[in-house]
Enzyme design. Sequence first.
Site, PDB file in Angstrom:
ATOM      1  N   LYS A 178      47.201   6.174 -70.734  1.00 30.75           N
ATOM      2  CA  LYS A 178      47.053   6.169 -69.279  1.00 30.75           C
ATOM      3  C   LYS A 178      47.924   5.086 -68.666  1.00 30.75           C
ATOM      4  CE  LYS A 178      44.350   4.245 -66.247  1.00 30.75           C
ATOM      5  NZ  LYS A 178      45.362   4.069 -65.174  1.00 30.75           N
ATOM      6  N   GLY A 231      46.039  -5.559 -69.460  1.00 26.24           N
ATOM      7  CA  GLY A 231      45.761  -5.666 -68.029  1.00 26.24           C
ATOM      8  C   GLY A 231      45.041  -6.968 -67.752  1.00 26.24           C
ATOM      9  N   SER A 232      44.282  -6.993 -66.678  1.00 20.46           N
ATOM     10  CA  SER A 232      43.618  -8.237 -66.284  1.00 20.46           C
ATOM     11  C   SER A 232      42.432  -8.542 -67.202  1.00 20.46           C
ATOM     12  CB  SER A 232      43.127  -8.114 -64.847  1.00 20.46           C
ATOM     13  OG  SER A 232      42.214  -7.040 -64.754  1.00 20.46           O
ATOM     14  N   THR A 233      42.097  -9.816 -67.280  1.00 20.79           N
ATOM     15  CA  THR A 233      40.940 -10.234 -68.080  1.00 20.79           C
ATOM     16  C   THR A 233      39.669  -9.595 -67.531  1.00 20.79           C
ATOM     17  OG1 THR A 233      42.002 -12.257 -68.803  1.00 20.79           O
ATOM     18  CG2 THR A 233      39.599 -12.286 -68.762  1.00 20.79           C
ATOM     19  N   GLU A 234      39.600  -9.503 -66.213  1.00 21.73           N
ATOM     20  CA  GLU A 234      38.432  -8.900 -65.567  1.00 21.73           C
ATOM     21  C   GLU A 234      38.206  -7.463 -66.052  1.00 21.73           C
ATOM     22  OE1 GLU A 234      39.459  -8.783 -61.498  1.00 21.73           O
ATOM     23  OE2 GLU A 234      37.578  -7.831 -60.878  1.00 21.73           O
ATOM     24  N   GLY A 236      39.622  -6.096 -68.678  1.00 27.66           N
ATOM     25  CA  GLY A 236      39.491  -6.123 -70.142  1.00 27.66           C
ATOM     26  C   GLY A 236      38.020  -6.242 -70.560  1.00 27.66           C
ATOM     27  N   GLU A 253      45.109  -7.208 -74.487  1.00 25.77           N
ATOM     28  CA  GLU A 253      46.148  -8.176 -74.134  1.00 25.77           C
ATOM     29  C   GLU A 253      45.974  -8.434 -72.644  1.00 25.77           C
ATOM     30  OE1 GLU A 253      48.779  -9.824 -72.568  1.00 25.77           O
ATOM     31  OE2 GLU A 253      50.317  -8.334 -73.059  1.00 25.77           O
ATOM     32  N   CYS A 287      52.128 -11.624 -67.625  1.00 24.71           N
ATOM     33  CA  CYS A 287      50.895 -12.276 -68.095  1.00 24.71           C
ATOM     34  C   CYS A 287      51.198 -13.622 -68.762  1.00 24.71           C
ATOM     35  CB  CYS A 287      50.129 -11.358 -69.026  1.00 24.71           C
ATOM     36  SG  CYS A 287      51.173 -10.564 -70.235  1.00 24.71           S
ATOM     37  N   GLU A 384      44.836 -16.591 -62.324  1.00 23.50           N
ATOM     38  CA  GLU A 384      46.157 -15.980 -62.489  1.00 23.50           C
ATOM     39  C   GLU A 384      46.622 -15.424 -61.144  1.00 23.50           C
ATOM     40  OE1 GLU A 384      46.279 -12.517 -65.076  1.00 23.50           O
ATOM     41  OE2 GLU A 384      48.145 -13.263 -65.938  1.00 23.50           O
TER      42      GLU A 384
HETATM   43  P1  ADP Z   1      46.223  -5.386 -62.861  1.00 19.27           P
HETATM   44  O1  ADP Z   1      45.336  -6.504 -62.447  1.00 19.27           O
HETATM   45  O2  ADP Z   1      47.438  -5.778 -63.582  1.00 19.27           O
HETATM   46  O3  ADP Z   1      46.360  -4.304 -61.834  1.00 19.27           O
HETATM   47  P2  ADP Z   1      44.265  -3.962 -64.176  1.00 19.27           P
HETATM   48  O4  ADP Z   1      43.562  -4.658 -65.250  1.00 19.27           O
HETATM   49  O5  ADP Z   1      43.585  -3.713 -62.866  1.00 19.27           O
HETATM   50  O6  ADP Z   1      45.561  -4.752 -64.037  1.00 19.27           O
HETATM   51  O7  ADP Z   1      44.853  -2.586 -64.655  1.00 19.27           O
HETATM   52  C1  ADP Z   1      45.426  -2.356 -65.907  1.00 19.27           C
HETATM   53  C2  ADP Z   1      45.115  -0.946 -66.310  1.00 19.27           C
HETATM   54  O8  ADP Z   1      43.701  -0.811 -66.413  1.00 19.27           O
HETATM   55  C3  ADP Z   1      45.561   0.121 -65.323  1.00 19.27           C
HETATM   56  O9  ADP Z   1      46.029   1.250 -66.054  1.00 19.27           O
HETATM   57  C4  ADP Z   1      44.289   0.446 -64.586  1.00 19.27           C
HETATM   58  O10 ADP Z   1      44.270   1.749 -64.027  1.00 19.27           O
HETATM   59  C5  ADP Z   1      43.262   0.313 -65.693  1.00 19.27           C
HETATM   60  N1  ADP Z   1      41.891   0.086 -65.227  1.00 19.27           N
HETATM   61  C6  ADP Z   1      41.472  -0.506 -64.091  1.00 19.27           C
HETATM   62  N2  ADP Z   1      40.121  -0.486 -63.996  1.00 19.27           N
HETATM   63  C7  ADP Z   1      39.661   0.125 -65.112  1.00 19.27           C
HETATM   64  C8  ADP Z   1      38.366   0.465 -65.616  1.00 19.27           C
HETATM   65  N3  ADP Z   1      37.256   0.172 -64.931  1.00 19.27           N
HETATM   66  N4  ADP Z   1      38.285   1.095 -66.801  1.00 19.27           N
HETATM   67  C9  ADP Z   1      39.388   1.394 -67.516  1.00 19.27           C
HETATM   68  N5  ADP Z   1      40.638   1.113 -67.087  1.00 19.27           N
HETATM   69  C10 ADP Z   1      40.796   0.495 -65.905  1.00 19.27           C
END
Ligand code: ADP
Length: 481
Positions: A178, A231-234, A236, A253, A287, A384
């Site tokens: 995705k 993606g973000s720690t949140e 993750g 990561e 990151c 961040e």
């Molecule tokens: P950023 O802060 O860099 O936008 P995110 O962590 O929000 O990074 O997004 C990274 C990836 O995680 C994207 O592909 C996003 O669509 C996906 N994502 C965001 N929220 C969720 C979730 N609740 N469950 C699974 N994947 C998610």
Amino acid sequence: MQVVKPGKLLINNEWCEAESGKRFSVTNPATEQKLTDVAEGDAADVNRAVKAARRAFESGPWKTMSARERGRIINRIAILLDKHKEEFAELETLNNGKPISETRNADLPLSIETFEYYAGLADKIHGDTIPVSGNFFNYTLREPAGVVGQIIPWNFPLLMAAWKLGPALATGCTVVLKPAEQTPLTALKLGEIAIEAGLPAGVLNIIPGYGPTAGAAIATHPDVDKVAFTGSTEVGKIVMQLAGANLKRVSLELGGKAPNIVFADSDIEAAVNGAMRGIFFNQGEVCCAGSRLFLEEKIHDEFLSKLKTRVEKMIVGNPLDPKTQMGAQVSEEQFKKILGYIDQGKKEGATVLTGGAPAQPKGYFVKPTILEGVNNNMTVAREEIFGPVVCAIAFKNHDDLCRQANDTVYGLSAGIWTRDIGKAHRLAKEIKAGTIWINCYNCFDAASPFGGFKQSGFGRELGKYALELYTQVKSVWVSLD
Ligand code: ADP
């Protein structure tokens, strides 16, 4: 310039619409104009994709073909990516806002080399023979993890797809990928060349869509064996919780707040270059960005004055212009978030030495920004920002530096600038981070592992280390009686 096509989902080597029929818009962040639209996958489409990936994993040519043949297909992906690199670079720049000089010189070559590297590794994955007690022959098999869900971010859309797909395909896994909703276009184009390269149906399925729908469906799906997330720690943390439902294997990561440390005995010109590269590469949407610039007190003022002069000469603007050094932030959301952090920094006592405002009337451009007088407890030093904002923090001595550098929930990377090689290596051991750059910054190679300590995640991508993420070990006992 190329025509940007509308995008579809890729399931079982067929391009299709989402079951819901929904589509979403993809924007060029430099112009704020719509680029195209793309099918919006959700749980129903993820389900179809997982079924295709399961079929391809359990039966069919992917399972029976030799590892060497898998490697050849991955190598053909690298060759085709190389052949079409200019289109990919331009498409990435249009969709992400990063300068074409970076997509041409970083994203594309690194993506190509990742596929080349794993093409070469595919037939070198094997178990061991183990000298156990008793009259037994014991050996291990290193088998693919199975159906893998991969959720990737928008900052390096193609490169993150390459980092994820290279090792997963080399080990014989099948994939549901995705891309981020902001930047699905190059991953979809990669799907086209994967088919052309001969990847069998169902091995790679691509479902563009939103995180809480498509992403969460991948993380919770009972028939996905492993989820790899960047993606973000949140988010993750959410992915890990969702994946816990069926105890999927997880690798993460995540974010960072890297210290980039400059000692008074460093080559100052090189360190100024390193500070620039550390924070302004990819508009700071990295990151491992060197976002906390630790400066030894003795050189603090001199260093910042040199850095300011350089920063104010940076060419920020049209990402398609080869001379541009910094492009647009990926979205309005990020643009506003970054400006919000700069305000927060000022409220807490930091000073804007340069930048601190939008760089253009149109498009999501932020001026390269230096915040001076930051202390490590301020919000801008703890969270961040993911933008072109460097926080300068003065330090007195080694102990003071070490304590502050490690005083963060993150641990992805760090930079060290000094001519004292002993000091550099000692510090490299003391800093809690997955990558340490000494007298350099933001260096990458497909062969060298990358990943986090602490809340920057776990698991190592790249190199032979990434094979661990996508394989499982089976121990086989044979009686010799
Ligand atoms: P950023 O802060 O860099 O936008 P995110 O962590 O929000 O990074 O997004 C990274 C990836 O995680 C994207 O592909 C996003 O669509 C996906 N994502 C965001 N929220 C969720 C979730 N609740 N469950 C699974 N994947 C998610």
